[in-house]
Scaffold this motif. Structure first.
Motif, PDB file in Angstrom:
ATOM      1  N   ARG A   1      47.969  47.842  38.359  1.00  0.00           N
ATOM      2  CA  ARG A   1      48.457  46.817  37.599  1.00  0.00           C
ATOM      3  C   ARG A   1      47.426  46.199  37.257  1.00  0.00           C
ATOM      4  N   TYR A   2      46.610  45.568  38.283  1.00  0.00           N
ATOM      5  CA  TYR A   2      45.450  44.031  38.214  1.00  0.00           C
ATOM      6  C   TYR A   2      44.619  44.543  38.790  1.00  0.00           C
ATOM      7  N   THR A   3      43.080  44.007  38.283  1.00  0.00           N
ATOM      8  CA  THR A   3      42.307  44.151  38.294  1.00  0.00           C
ATOM      9  C   THR A   3      41.376  42.801  39.186  1.00  0.00           C
ATOM     10  N   LEU A   4      40.233  42.981  40.297  1.00  0.00           N
ATOM     11  CA  LEU A   4      39.807  41.933  41.336  1.00  0.00           C
ATOM     12  C   LEU A   4      38.900  40.662  40.261  1.00  0.00           C
ATOM     13  N   ARG A   5      39.460  41.776  39.200  1.00  0.00           N
ATOM     14  CA  ARG A   5      38.166  40.317  38.373  1.00  0.00           C
ATOM     15  C   ARG A   5      39.342  39.432  37.808  1.00  0.00           C
ATOM     16  N   GLN A   6      40.577  39.811  37.734  1.00  0.00           N
ATOM     17  CA  GLN A   6      41.302  39.103  37.060  1.00  0.00           C
ATOM     18  C   GLN A   6      42.288  37.709  38.313  1.00  0.00           C
ATOM     19  N   LEU A   7      41.931  38.548  39.236  1.00  0.00           N
ATOM     20  CA  LEU A   7      42.722  37.649  41.011  1.00  0.00           C
ATOM     21  C   LEU A   7      41.184  36.676  39.878  1.00  0.00           C
ATOM     22  N   GLU A   8      40.080  37.051  40.465  1.00  0.00           N
ATOM     23  CA  GLU A   8      39.116  35.846  40.602  1.00  0.00           C
ATOM     24  C   GLU A   8      38.936  35.166  39.529  1.00  0.00           C
ATOM     25  N   VAL A   9      39.683  35.177  38.355  1.00  0.00           N
ATOM     26  CA  VAL A   9      39.785  34.017  37.057  1.00  0.00           C
ATOM     27  C   VAL A   9      40.815  33.469  37.536  1.00  0.00           C
ATOM     28  N   PHE A  10      41.938  34.209  38.107  1.00  0.00           N
ATOM     29  CA  PHE A  10      43.003  33.618  37.887  1.00  0.00           C
ATOM     30  C   PHE A  10      43.297  31.934  39.395  1.00  0.00           C
ATOM     31  N   LEU A  11      42.293  32.346  40.367  1.00  0.00           N
ATOM     32  CA  LEU A  11      42.237  31.307  41.432  1.00  0.00           C
ATOM     33  C   LEU A  11      40.989  30.169  41.288  1.00  0.00           C
ATOM     34  N   ALA A  12      39.990  30.562  40.201  1.00  0.00           N
ATOM     35  CA  ALA A  12      39.218  30.091  39.603  1.00  0.00           C
ATOM     36  C   ALA A  12      39.502  28.759  38.377  1.00  0.00           C
ATOM     37  N   ILE A  13      40.836  29.037  37.729  1.00  0.00           N
ATOM     38  CA  ILE A  13      41.526  28.506  36.987  1.00  0.00           C
ATOM     39  C   ILE A  13      42.135  27.020  38.489  1.00  0.00           C
ATOM     40  N   ALA A  14      42.993  28.074  39.048  1.00  0.00           N
ATOM     41  CA  ALA A  14      43.566  27.470  39.973  1.00  0.00           C
ATOM     42  C   ALA A  14      42.779  26.398  40.575  1.00  0.00           C
ATOM     43  N   GLN A  15      41.838  26.632  40.732  1.00  0.00           N
ATOM     44  CA  GLN A  15      41.246  25.707  41.467  1.00  0.00           C
ATOM     45  C   GLN A  15      40.110  24.592  40.682  1.00  0.00           C
ATOM     46  N   ALA A  16      40.119  25.084  39.431  1.00  0.00           N
ATOM     47  CA  ALA A  16      39.819  23.935  38.620  1.00  0.00           C
ATOM     48  C   ALA A  16      40.486  23.610  37.555  1.00  0.00           C
ATOM     49  N   GLY A  17      41.577  24.247  37.602  1.00  0.00           N
ATOM     50  CA  GLY A  17      42.712  23.359  36.400  1.00  0.00           C
ATOM     51  C   GLY A  17      41.787  23.034  34.794  1.00  0.00           C
ATOM     52  N   ASN A  18      40.991  23.746  35.198  1.00  0.00           N
ATOM     53  CA  ASN A  18      40.269  23.585  33.932  1.00  0.00           C
ATOM     54  C   ASN A  18      40.072  25.452  33.452  1.00  0.00           C
ATOM     55  N   LEU A  19      40.778  25.697  32.221  1.00  0.00           N
ATOM     56  CA  LEU A  19      39.788  27.608  31.741  1.00  0.00           C
ATOM     57  C   LEU A  19      38.454  27.339  31.824  1.00  0.00           C
TER      58      LEU A  19
END
Length: 294
Positions: free
Chosen positions: A2-20
């Motif tokens: 029910r999830y994609t690697l792309r979704q996880l990649e976006v989640f981790l990128a936002i977690a690191q950047a703190g900004n969408l």
């Protein structure tokens, strides 16, 4: 699934950047596409991964719990992608090192790593111990190489190799011909030192325990070369890692001062996040560190 690697990649990128916006830029996505991927992930599992604080996105408690598992999964996916693309035995690697290690040791190690793994991208960031540890904790760096002692429940801290600090001065300084100096002479000197938060300063403070309240700290500088230059100008006495001073001692631009009453030996350490996936690149770097451990 029910999830994609792309979704996880976006989640981790936002977690690191703190900004969408910044995360989307780093992933070469539009802001709307990144926002949609995050929204879909949160909706599918009825979970809030970020707290919205103004324009900044901060990981929620649930997001903090899920991040290490997502990091490990993406690490394994990256390894698989490298194998599918070109059979590379090591993927991308981000290394962090403190100033003495980074400028006088790690660059040579990176050169050797690149010769062994020419298709594996590697970056080297040089900062002080506190910043390196913080970036390893935030999954921004794969491995940290630090001079200072550091403790954190989420970090795996591995003793690596021995090092020694040494006190030094200009050839024109009054201590230049002393050979060996006493504690009284150390307290009477003016000092030019690394800033608080650096591993070198931590080791210096530990070695000079009992003398510090009486010592004259004239200057605190963030860079090894700046300290050496200031000492060459006879502005005071310095204390740095011996490996950073070999050229100056050989040329006579600086003079080593012996301090028999003070133990200036220390250990260098490797730090990794305990929950980070040990990729082929990380394993290859750790093997190289073992080779450089003495």
């Amino acid at each position: 699934m029910r999830y994609t690697l792309r979704q996880l990649e976006v989640f981790l990128a936002i977690a690191q950047a703190g900004n969408l916006t910044r995360a989307a830029s780093e992933l070469n996505m539009s802001q709307s596409a990144a926002s949609s991927a995050l929204k879909d992930l949160e909706t599918q599992f009825d979970v809030l991964l970020f707290d919205r604080v103004g324009k900044r996105l901060q990981l929620s408690d649930r997001g903090k719990q899920l991040r290490p598992a997502a990091e490990r999964l993406m690490g394994m996916a990256d390894d698989l992608e490298q194998s599918l693309l070109n059979n590379a035995d090591a993927g991308p690697l981000n290394i962090g090192a403190t100033l003495s290690i980074g400028n006088y040791l790690a660059v040579q190690m990176v050169a050797e790593y690149m010769s062994l793994h020419p298709d594996a991208p590697i970056t080297l960031d040089v900062e002080n111990t506190e910043h390196i540890a913080e970036r390893v904790l935030n999954f921004e760096l794969d491995v940290g190489m630090i001079e200072g002692e550091f403790q954190h429940p989420h970090l795996d801290i591995k003793p690596w190799r021995s090092d020694e600090l040494t006190v030094f001065c200009s050839p024109d300084h009054e201590l230049a011909n002393s050979g060996k100096v006493t504690d009284q002479q150390l307290m009477a000197a003016s000092w030019i030192l690394r800033e608080s938060g650096s591993g070198t300063r931590q080791a210096f403070n530990r070695a000079m325990r009992g003398l510090l309240p009486e010592m004259n700290i004239a200057l605190e500088l963030q860079h090894t070369e700046a300290i050496k230059r200031a000492v060459q100008e006879n502005l005071g006495v310095g204390c740095l890692s011996l490996m950073t001073l070999e050229d100056e001692f050989q040329s006579g631009r600086l003079v080593r001062i012996r301090t028999p009453e003070r133990d200036l030996h220390r250990r260098l350490y490797l730090i990794l996040h305990k929950q980070k996936y040990q990729s082929a690149g990380i394993q290859a770097w750790m093997d190289l560190c073992q080779k450089w451990s003495s």
